[in-house]
Design an enzyme around this catalytic site. Structure first.
Site, PDB file in Angstrom:
ATOM      1  N   HIS A 182       0.759  -1.021   0.049  1.00  0.00           N
ATOM      2  CA  HIS A 182       0.331   0.178   0.257  1.00  0.00           C
ATOM      3  C   HIS A 182       0.969   1.230   0.168  1.00  0.00           C
ATOM      4  O   HIS A 182       0.522   2.421  -0.270  1.00  0.00           O
ATOM      5  CB  HIS A 182      -0.659  -0.209   0.773  1.00  0.00           C
ATOM      6  CG  HIS A 182      -0.388   0.235   2.215  1.00  0.00           C
ATOM      7  ND1 HIS A 182      -0.676  -0.608   3.844  1.00  0.00           N
ATOM      8  CD2 HIS A 182      -0.214   1.605   3.506  1.00  0.00           C
ATOM      9  CE1 HIS A 182       0.114  -0.561   4.277  1.00  0.00           C
ATOM     10  NE2 HIS A 182       0.517   1.080   4.716  1.00  0.00           N
ATOM     11  N   ASP A 213      -0.030  -7.247   1.259  1.00  0.00           N
ATOM     12  CA  ASP A 213       0.605  -6.641   1.555  1.00  0.00           C
ATOM     13  C   ASP A 213       2.339  -5.275   2.029  1.00  0.00           C
ATOM     14  O   ASP A 213       2.543  -5.173   2.406  1.00  0.00           O
ATOM     15  CB  ASP A 213      -0.041  -5.483   3.145  1.00  0.00           C
ATOM     16  CG  ASP A 213       0.316  -4.398   3.054  1.00  0.00           C
ATOM     17  OD1 ASP A 213       0.574  -3.639   2.255  1.00  0.00           O
ATOM     18  OD2 ASP A 213      -0.303  -3.738   3.900  1.00  0.00           O
ATOM     19  N   SER A 291       4.771   2.579   8.207  1.00  0.00           N
ATOM     20  CA  SER A 291       4.300   1.161   7.019  1.00  0.00           C
ATOM     21  C   SER A 291       5.516   0.853   6.324  1.00  0.00           C
ATOM     22  O   SER A 291       6.301   1.532   6.181  1.00  0.00           O
ATOM     23  CB  SER A 291       3.339   1.095   6.024  1.00  0.00           C
ATOM     24  OG  SER A 291       2.420   1.190   7.011  1.00  0.00           O
TER      25      SER A 291
END
Length: 630
Positions: A182, A213, A291
Site C-alpha cells: 500500500h 501487503d 508502514s
C-alpha cells in the site's frame, strides 16, 4: 457504541485527505497521512499521502495501513464488525487514497537458501538491550517517498490528481528492498533515502503482493548500496518476546524506534488485501509512516514488517506485523515464477462441527472436522469436493471441530493457515468423510477468482462507451468511489457474496449516461447491471465489446437487472459516438485492453445460462457458526 477511527498513516502534503477504499475492518494501514482529517468513520488504508477529499460511505471501525497520508477504505466481505478495524502504517504527504481504498536471484537476503527456498536464518546477532540506537542494522532501514496517480473509477478514461506519500522500507540484499504494497500502490515515482544521507535515489517496484501487503523494490544506483548491510530474517517469535519497531513515522524526519512485546500470533485480516494470513499482534506504537519498516527481536533479527494498527474506543496499543513466514512465502513465490502469483485458497465455505447431534447426523464419530457448506465453482475443489463433505485432515494434520489445527507446542490456529503455507499450483491431500465413509482426495490449490475484484490488475479499469452509455466492470474501488447508497442493495449483495461461475466472469454495469439526443430518456440510468445484449447473456466487458462490434441488427438492445431495457438505433448510435467523445473530452470509446481481439475462454455460452451466481450467499452462511472461505 465504540467505533474504530479510520486513520491514514501517510503524512498528507495537502490540507485535505481523499478517502479511498473502505475496509470494513478495524485495522488501519500504517502509512503516514496528513495531519488534517486523520479521523474517519470508515475503514481505510492509510499511507502518508496528499489527496483531494472524497466522499466516504461507511462508518464502521477498521484496520488501517499505517503509512499513507490518506485514509483509504475497503470492505471485507463475510467478516463480522469485530474482525474489521485497522489502519495502515506508512507516513507520507498526499491527497486522496492510494489505489483501491494491492526476483530473480536473491543472493543476500539475510536468509539461508536451500534448493532456492528461503529459510529463516538461525544465526543470532547479539545486541545488548538498551543500545539498539547504536546498532548498525538500523542503517538498513530507509525512508520511502512515493508519488501516486490513482485511477478515477467513476470516469475510467482518466486518472485522479497525483499525490505524494512517505513510508519505510528495509534492505534484504542483492539490491532489493522490502516495503508494504500500500506504500507504493499506483506509483508513478518511488524514491528512497538512507539514514544519515540527504540524497534520494530512484527505486523500481519489482513485485507487488496485494493480498499479503508486501512490495519488492530495487535500486540500481551503486552509490546507494555502499557500506549497506542487509537485514537477517528471524524466526517466528513467542508470546511476550520483546519487539522493536523501526521506521520513519509522523513527528519528525529522522528514524524512530518504539518497543513493546508480542501480544498474539494468529490468522488475522489484512486490510489492504482483504485476505486472512498469519499476523503478529504487538503493543509497540505503530504510527503513520511506520508502514514497511521492520520489527526486530532482541538478537537484532527482523521478525516482520509493520503494516497496520487497530483503532477503537475500546482498545489501544494494538499493532500488527507481517511475520517472516509470510515474507519468505512472498520472496519464494517471486523467485519461483519470476513474478508474484499470490496465496492459494481451497475454495470452500466451512462450518464448525461443535454440536454432537450435527456430528452424529453426518456420521462423524470423533470430535473433529469441518462441514463443507459450499464449493466455489472456479476452484479445483469443485471437481472433487461436494456439499455435505466433512474435512477431517489436511496433509495428514487433523482439523478440529472448531476449524483449528495444532500450532507449535500448546497452541491452535485457524485451519486456513495450512493452506496459506502452500503455493499456487501445489497439491494438498484432504481426508474427508462422505456419507459416513472416510476417504482421501487430492486438490490443486490456486488463488481465488474474485467476481468483484478488490484491486484492478494493471491499475486502469476497463470501460466501453456506446452512444454515451458508459459500461465498466463492477469493482470494490468503484463501489467506494460511488458510495454504497448509489449502487443499490441488490448489486451490493452480489458484489459481497456472489461467486464467479467461471474464470473471467465480471459483473458489467452501466456506470452513467453521457447525455445526448441519441440517448434521450436514459439520462437518469446509472449503476445498473447489464445482463444481456440482443438476447445474449454477457460474460464480461470484453464479451460485451465483441457483441457490439459484431452486431448487424437495426437496434442495440441492452437488458438490465429488474427487466429494464435500453434500445438504441445502431446507425444513429455509431454516428453520434464521435461527437459525444469530443463533447466530453474523452480520448477513446474503449479502454486499451478492449482493443485486443476477443477470445472466448468459456466457449459454450450455455454454461452461463444458469444464474448460479445471482443468488447471493446470505450473511448467515458467512458469519456466526460459519468460517470464512478457506
Amino acid at each position: 457504541m465504540a467505533i474504530a477511527v479510520a486513520n491514514c498513516c501517510f503524512s498528507v502534503l495537502s490540507s485535505t485527505v481523499k478517502f479511498g477504499y473502505s475496509v470494513s475492518c478495524h485495522r488501519h494501514l500504517a502509512t503516514s497521512t496528513s495531519h488534517a482529517s486523520l479521523n474517519a468513520l470508515s475503514p481505510k488504508a492509510t499511507n502518508n499521502k496528499k489527496r483531494a477529499p472524497k466522499k466516504s460511505s461507511s462508518t464502521s471501525p477498521r484496520k488501517f495501513n499505517a503509512g499513507k497520508d490518506s485514509v483509504s477504505q475497503k470492505k471485507l466481505p463475510g467478516r463480522s464488525e469485530d474482525e474489521k478495524s485497522s489502519l495502515y502504517a506508512d507516513v507520507t504527504s498526499g491527497r486522496g487514497d492510494i489505489g483501491r481504498l494491492h526476483s530473480t536471484g536473491f543472493k543476500s537476503f539475510g536468509t539461508q537458501r536451500k534448493d532456492k527456498e528461503f529459510q529463516l536464518d538461525s544465526r543470532e546477532q547479539k545486541v545488548e538491550p538498551g543500545i539498539l540506537q547504536d546498532a548498525t542494522f538500523l542503517n538498513a532501514v530507509v525512508k520511502v517517498y512515493c508519488t501516486h496517480t490513482a485511477p478515477d473509477y467513476s470516469l475510467p478514461w482518466q486518472k485522479q490528481r497525483q499525490f505524494a506519500s512517505t513510508g519505510s522500507a528495509f534492505m534484504i540484499g542483492d539490491g532489493k528492498l522490502l516495503t508494504n504494497a500500500h506504500c507504493v500502490e499506483h506509483d508513478t515515482q518511488v524514491k528512497v533515502k538512507r539514514r544519515g544521507d540527504d540524497t534520494k535515489y530512484v527505486a523500481k517496484v519489482l513485485a507487488r503482493g496485494v493480498d499479503c501487503d508486501i512490495a519488492l523494490l530495487s535500486v540500481e544506483s551503486e552509490e546507494f548500496w555502499k557500506g549497506a548491510k542487509p537485514l537477517c530474517l528471524g524466526h517466528l517469535p513467542r508470546l511476550q518476546d520483546a519487539v522493536t519497531v523501526v521506521g520513519y513515522p509522523l513527528g519528525g524526519d529522522t528514524i524512530s524506534v518504539t518497543k513493546g512485546v508480542v501480544s498474539r500470533i494468529e490468522v488475522t485480516s489484512y486490510a489492504h488485501g482483504s485476505s486472512d494470513l498469519l499476523g503478529i499482534q504487538i503493543d509497540a506504537a505503530i504510527n503513520p509512516g511506520n508502514s514497511g519498516g521492520p520489527a526486530f527481536n532482541e538478537q537484532g533479527e527482523c521478525i516482520g514488517v509493520a503494516f497496520q494498527v487497530y483503532r477503537s474506543e475500546e482498545a489501544e496499543n494494538i499493532g500488527y506485523v507481517i511475520p517472516t513466514t509470510v515474507v519468505s512465502h512472498f520472496l519464494n513465490d517471486y523467485e519461483r515464477n519470476g513474478k508474484y502469483t499470490g496465496f492459494p485458497c481451497l475454495g470452500v465455505l466451512l462450518q464448525k462441527l461443535e454440536n454432537p447431534a450435527l456430528r452424529a447426523c453426518l456420521q462423524v464419530q470423533s470430535n473433529e472436522g469441518v462441514l463443507v457448506r459450499r464449493v466455489e465453482p472456479t476452484s479445483d475443489a469443485n471437481n472433487v469436493l461436494k456439499q455435505g463433505d466433512v474435512i477431517v485432515s489436511f496433509d495428514d494434520v487433523h482439523v478440529g471441530s472448531e476449524g483449528t489445527v495444532p500450532f507449535r507446542s500448546n497452541e491452535r490456529i485457524a485451519f486456513r493457515y495450512l493452506i496459506s503455507q502452500k503455493f499456487a499450483g501445489d497439491v494438498a491431500e484432504l481426508g474427508i468423510i462422505r456419507a459416513g465413509k472416510f476417504m482421501k482426495i487430492q486438490v490443486v490449490l490456486n488463488p481465488r477468482v474474485h467476481l468483484v475484484p478488490y484491486h484492478i490488475d494493471g491499475g486502469q479499469p476497463s470501460y466501453l462507451i456506446i452512444a454515451g452509455l458508459v459500461f465498466t466492470p463492477l469493482s470494490e474501488p468503484l463501489i467506494e468511489e460511488e458510495c454504497e447508497d448509489s449502487i443499490g442493495l441488490k448489486l451490493l449483495a452480489k458484489a459481497r457474496y456472489s461467486l464467479a461461475r467461471f474464470k473471467g466472469e465480471q459483473i458489467v454495469i452501466l456506470s452513467q449516461v453521457l447525455a445526448n439526443e441519441v440517448n434521450i430518456g436514459y439520462e437518469d440510468m446509472g449503476n445498473q447491471q447489464v445482463l444481456k445484449f440482443n438476447g445474449t447473456r454477457i460474460k464480461n466487458i470484453c464479451h460485451l465489446a465483441h457483441l457490439v462490434a459484431c452486431c448487424k441488427d437495426k437496434y442495440l438492445v441492452f437488458e438490465f437487472e429488474d427487466n429494464y431495457l435500453a434500445v438504441l438505433e445502431r446507425e444513429a448510435a455509431l454516428a453520434a459516438s464521435s461527437r459525444i467523445l469530443k463533447d466530453y473530452g474523452i480520448p477513446s470509446e474503449r479502454s486499451d485492453d478492449l482493443l485486443e481481439p476477443y477470445v472466448d475462454s468459456l466457449g459454450d455460452n450455455q454454461a452461463i445460462e444458469q444464474d448460479l451466481g445471482d443468488s447471493p450467499v446470505s450473511n448467515l452462511e458467512i458469519g456466526f457458526d460459519g468460517l470464512p472461505w478457506a
